[in-house]
Write a protein that holds these residues in place. Sequence first.
Motif, PDB file in Angstrom:
ATOM      1  N   ASP A   1      12.545 -27.836 -12.073  1.00 34.80           N
ATOM      2  CA  ASP A   1      12.445 -29.141 -11.420  1.00 34.80           C
ATOM      3  C   ASP A   1      10.971 -29.301 -11.010  1.00 34.80           C
ATOM      4  O   ASP A   1      10.398 -28.392 -10.399  1.00 34.80           O
ATOM      5  CB  ASP A   1      13.374 -29.113 -10.193  1.00 34.80           C
ATOM      6  CG  ASP A   1      14.006 -30.444  -9.855  1.00 34.80           C
ATOM      7  OD1 ASP A   1      14.323 -31.220 -10.780  1.00 34.80           O
ATOM      8  OD2 ASP A   1      14.202 -30.715  -8.643  1.00 34.80           O
TER       9      ASP A   1
ATOM     10  N   HIS B   1      10.943 -31.711  -2.531  1.00 32.07           N
ATOM     11  CA  HIS B   1      11.186 -30.367  -3.054  1.00 32.07           C
ATOM     12  C   HIS B   1      10.550 -30.221  -4.428  1.00 32.07           C
ATOM     13  O   HIS B   1      10.321 -31.218  -5.122  1.00 32.07           O
ATOM     14  CB  HIS B   1      12.694 -30.087  -3.158  1.00 32.07           C
ATOM     15  CG  HIS B   1      13.376 -30.994  -4.148  1.00 32.07           C
ATOM     16  ND1 HIS B   1      13.761 -32.279  -3.819  1.00 32.07           N
ATOM     17  CD2 HIS B   1      13.694 -30.825  -5.453  1.00 32.07           C
ATOM     18  CE1 HIS B   1      14.291 -32.855  -4.889  1.00 32.07           C
ATOM     19  NE2 HIS B   1      14.260 -32.004  -5.895  1.00 32.07           N
TER      20      HIS B   1
ATOM     21  N   HIS C   1       8.478 -32.203  -9.621  1.00 35.08           N
ATOM     22  CA  HIS C   1       8.276 -33.573  -9.152  1.00 35.08           C
ATOM     23  C   HIS C   1       6.853 -33.834  -8.660  1.00 35.08           C
ATOM     24  O   HIS C   1       6.291 -32.997  -7.938  1.00 35.08           O
ATOM     25  CB  HIS C   1       9.221 -33.880  -7.988  1.00 35.08           C
ATOM     26  CG  HIS C   1      10.674 -33.737  -8.305  1.00 35.08           C
ATOM     27  ND1 HIS C   1      11.273 -34.346  -9.392  1.00 35.08           N
ATOM     28  CD2 HIS C   1      11.675 -33.069  -7.658  1.00 35.08           C
ATOM     29  CE1 HIS C   1      12.572 -34.052  -9.390  1.00 35.08           C
ATOM     30  NE2 HIS C   1      12.834 -33.276  -8.370  1.00 35.08           N
TER      31      HIS C   1
ATOM     32  N   ASP D   1      14.595 -39.727 -11.648  1.00 35.51           N
ATOM     33  CA  ASP D   1      14.981 -38.335 -11.418  1.00 35.51           C
ATOM     34  C   ASP D   1      15.620 -37.791 -12.686  1.00 35.51           C
ATOM     35  O   ASP D   1      16.016 -38.545 -13.588  1.00 35.51           O
ATOM     36  CB  ASP D   1      15.960 -38.255 -10.239  1.00 35.51           C
ATOM     37  CG  ASP D   1      15.926 -36.893  -9.563  1.00 35.51           C
ATOM     38  OD1 ASP D   1      15.132 -36.023  -9.981  1.00 35.51           O
ATOM     39  OD2 ASP D   1      16.695 -36.693  -8.606  1.00 35.51           O
TER      40      ASP D   1
HETATM   41 ZN    ZN Z   1      14.775 -32.452  -7.836  1.00 36.56          ZN
END
Ligand code: ZN
Length: 208
Positions: free
Chosen positions: A51, A86, A53, A118
Amino acid sequence: MKASDRDVLLVIDVQNDFCTGGALAVPSGERVVPTINRIAQNFANVVLTQDWHPRDHVSFAANHAGRQPFQTIELDYGPQVLWPSHCVQGTSGAEFHQALEITRASLVVRKGFRPGIDSYSALFENDHRTPTGLLGYLRERELKTVFVAGLALDYCVRFSAEDARKAGLEVAVIEDACRGLDLLGSIAAAHQSFRDLGVSVMSSEAFQ
Ligand code: ZN
Ligand code: VGL
């Protein structure tokens, strides 16, 4: 059982921010690490997701005035849970758990890097159309059965398993190699969806 050359272990988001002490900690998230390290020995093909971001990501509550983490908002591609910030690109929270043995992985798929969308699934972003490229990789390498492990069972593991199944692959979720967040019955919802779609759920004990 022993994995075949057509099998792939897909390890979802085993990153510091999803482990104890992290920004979006999954309860006991780090406990998947020894299990994943053990079963990975059985696989010739291991793919990791990360992940990843930008700080201005649309899924962060901090980027929506007056909103709190774990509220749901409506975006043009559908409902979106707002999360604590996060897995921000380049931070230690976005790094893999230090005990995860990543040397075996042939591919790391980063997802969620576009500010406005997302990506829970390792295959498609949350609009269910924008590909990450993983499906093309699996098809080109003729990998047919996907064993899924990691974090969180009810979000990124669930959506990855669903998309792989819908793409015509055989999919098994290795339940004890996953942990979930369990917001509003989301673990039960994940299991219901696995049954509906024909995603198998198995134990890591099936592997030697
Ligand atoms: Zn995430
Ligand atoms: C995840 C929420 C937000 C996950 C990632 O890895 O399950 N959940 N970003």
